[in-house]
Design a protein around this motif. Structure first.
Motif, short mmCIF file in Angstrom:
data_model
loop_
_atom_site.label_atom_id
_atom_site.label_comp_id
_atom_site.label_asym_id
_atom_site.label_seq_id
_atom_site.Cartn_x
_atom_site.Cartn_y
_atom_site.Cartn_z
N GLY A 8 -6.14 -3.10 3.26
CA GLY A 8 -6.96 -2.38 2.30
C GLY A 8 -7.81 -3.32 1.47
O GLY A 8 -8.00 -4.49 1.83
N ASP A 9 -8.28 -2.79 0.34
CA ASP A 9 -9.15 -3.57 -0.54
C ASP A 9 -8.41 -4.06 -1.77
O ASP A 9 -9.01 -4.30 -2.83
CB ASP A 9 -10.37 -2.73 -0.95
CG ASP A 9 -9.97 -1.44 -1.67
OD1 ASP A 9 -8.76 -1.27 -1.96
OD2 ASP A 9 -10.85 -0.61 -1.93
N LYS A 31 -11.10 12.57 4.50
CA LYS A 31 -11.01 11.19 4.98
C LYS A 31 -10.23 11.16 6.29
O LYS A 31 -9.41 12.06 6.56
CB LYS A 31 -10.28 10.31 3.95
CG LYS A 31 -10.92 10.30 2.56
CD LYS A 31 -12.22 9.54 2.56
CE LYS A 31 -12.82 9.54 1.15
NZ LYS A 31 -11.94 8.92 0.15
N THR A 73 -7.44 0.99 3.51
CA THR A 73 -8.76 1.26 4.10
C THR A 73 -8.72 1.27 5.63
O THR A 73 -9.56 1.91 6.26
CB THR A 73 -9.81 0.22 3.66
OG1 THR A 73 -9.35 -1.09 4.04
CG2 THR A 73 -10.01 0.27 2.14
N HIS A 74 -7.76 0.59 6.22
CA HIS A 74 -7.64 0.61 7.68
C HIS A 74 -6.28 0.09 8.11
O HIS A 74 -5.54 -0.49 7.31
CB HIS A 74 -8.76 -0.20 8.35
CG HIS A 74 -8.75 -1.67 8.02
ND1 HIS A 74 -9.20 -2.18 6.83
CD2 HIS A 74 -8.35 -2.73 8.76
CE1 HIS A 74 -9.09 -3.50 6.83
NE2 HIS A 74 -8.57 -3.85 7.99
N TYR A 120 0.79 -1.23 0.00
CA TYR A 120 0.00 0.00 0.00
C TYR A 120 0.83 1.29 0.00
O TYR A 120 0.28 2.37 0.15
CB TYR A 120 -0.97 -0.01 1.19
CG TYR A 120 -2.05 -1.05 1.00
CD1 TYR A 120 -3.04 -0.88 0.04
CD2 TYR A 120 -2.04 -2.23 1.74
CE1 TYR A 120 -4.00 -1.84 -0.18
CE2 TYR A 120 -3.00 -3.21 1.53
CZ TYR A 120 -3.98 -3.01 0.57
OH TYR A 120 -4.93 -3.98 0.36
N ASP A 146 -10.24 2.56 11.04
CA ASP A 146 -10.55 2.89 9.65
C ASP A 146 -9.90 4.23 9.27
O ASP A 146 -10.24 5.28 9.83
CB ASP A 146 -12.07 2.98 9.45
CG ASP A 146 -12.76 1.63 9.58
OD1 ASP A 146 -12.09 0.61 9.35
OD2 ASP A 146 -13.96 1.60 9.93
N SER A 157 -7.95 6.30 5.63
CA SER A 157 -7.63 6.24 4.19
C SER A 157 -6.18 6.62 3.91
O SER A 157 -5.76 6.59 2.75
CB SER A 157 -8.56 7.17 3.41
OG SER A 157 -9.89 6.71 3.49
#
Length: 330
Positions: A219-220, A156, A225-226, A135, A241, A243
């Protein structure tokens, strides 16, 4: 290979120095390095996503694209760019001697130069937590000023890791864009100055997480995401959580290869004569983040690269004048 001027480093300072030196017909040679300090040629700028504060690019530009333009401009004016890393230098006599990474001992023929510009930058410290490789640049950064305004982080929640002045400053800066900012501090107190600590603690958009380690980024598969937090005392973990995650744990100036031949401050940054790029060794000049631990911006690095090239040009002119004077007396 002998050169009038050699530049070590390929960030904004190195390429700006090369552009100025090349246009002054000094035929500079620039060693851009090959993963020097674990970073690709171009330095820390290549790890920045969207650059919105460099003049001339109103729509923004990625760090890699900007670096490519620097390189293209350097080459246009005749800079010889070598994709190798300088690992050792000898500044005790002139011409200066430099050895490349593949050199094996003193028997290898060194490159030499009449003047040297050190523009090797500084490497942001990382924690190498789980998920960092995945990431990085996709929600993780080491420069809030560089990346904080990016769309990815606007409105965010974000987290900053660190306990010093830098962490407090970067967290405060991020409140301009974030919905909320957390500061993860591994102890129960800041190392920061009282004024900076109070400013962060009292800010309505900042929450300080005491005795907290960030141990993983998740993340995704596209963006962060966290993060996973761990209590330093109880070892309990929980998710937060966010960003964006920003490291604010300091930088390491890339000066180890100099082996103490140039004067540094207590943290390893090169010391220059105020208002110039001059180091303690005549004919050696410093540019960019290798001596600037305060601003650390692409534009300030570029400015100091200009200074180093002009200082080197003046130095070489003085050397030539001295040589001509000696020759006239023979």
């Amino acid at each position: 290979m002998h050169s009038k001027v050699i530049i070590i480093g390929s960030g904004p300072s190195g390429h700006t120095a090369a552009i100025y030196a090349a246009r002054a017909n000094l035929e500079p040679v620039l060693f851009e390095g090959m993963m020097a300090g674990g970073v690709a040629p171009g330095g820390q700028l290549t790890t920045t996503t969207e650059v919105e504060n460099f003049p001339g690019f109103p729509a923004g530009i990625t760090g890699s694209e900007l670096t490519d333009k620097f390189r293209e401009q350097s080459e246009r004016f005749g800079t010889q760019i070598i994709t190798e890393t300088i690992t050792r230098v000898d500044l005790s006599s002139r011409p200066f001697k430099l050895w490349r990474e593949d050199a094996d001992g003193d028997s290898d023929e060194p490159d030499t130069c009449d003047s040297l510009i050190v523009a090797t930058g500084a490497t942001a410290k990382r924690l190498n937590i789980a998920g960092e490789d995945k990431y990085w640049q996709r929600g993780m950064s080491a420069c809030a000023v560089c990346d904080g305004a990016a769309p990815l982080f606007r409105n965010k929640p974000l987290v900053v890791i660190g306990g010093g002045d830098s962490a407090c400053e970067e967290a405060t800066f991020l409140t301009k864009y974030a919905s909320h900012v957390y500061i993860a501090v591994r102890r129960d107190a800041f190392r920061a100055s009282n004024i900076m600590a109070k400013r962060a603690i009292n800010h309505p958009k900042i929450t300080v997480l005491w005795n907290t380690h960030v141990i993983e980024a998740k993340g995704d598969d596209r963006v962060l995401t966290h993060v996973v937090l761990q209590d330093a005392k109880t070892k309990e973990t929980r998710n937060l959580d966010v960003s964006g995650l920003f490291y604010a744990i300091g930088h390491t100036p890339n000066t180890a290869f100099l082996n103490g031949q140039l004067t540094t401050d207590e943290t390893g940054y090169l010391v220059v004569k105020p208002g110039t790029s001059l180091t303690n060794v005549q004919g050696v000049f410093a540019a960019g983040d290798v001596h600037d631990k305060r601003y650390r911006q692409a534009i300030t690095a570029a400015g100091s690269g200009c200074m180093a090239a002009l200082d080197a040009e003046k130095y070489l002119e003085e050397l030539e004048a001295e040589a001509q004077e000696k020759a006239s007396k023979l």
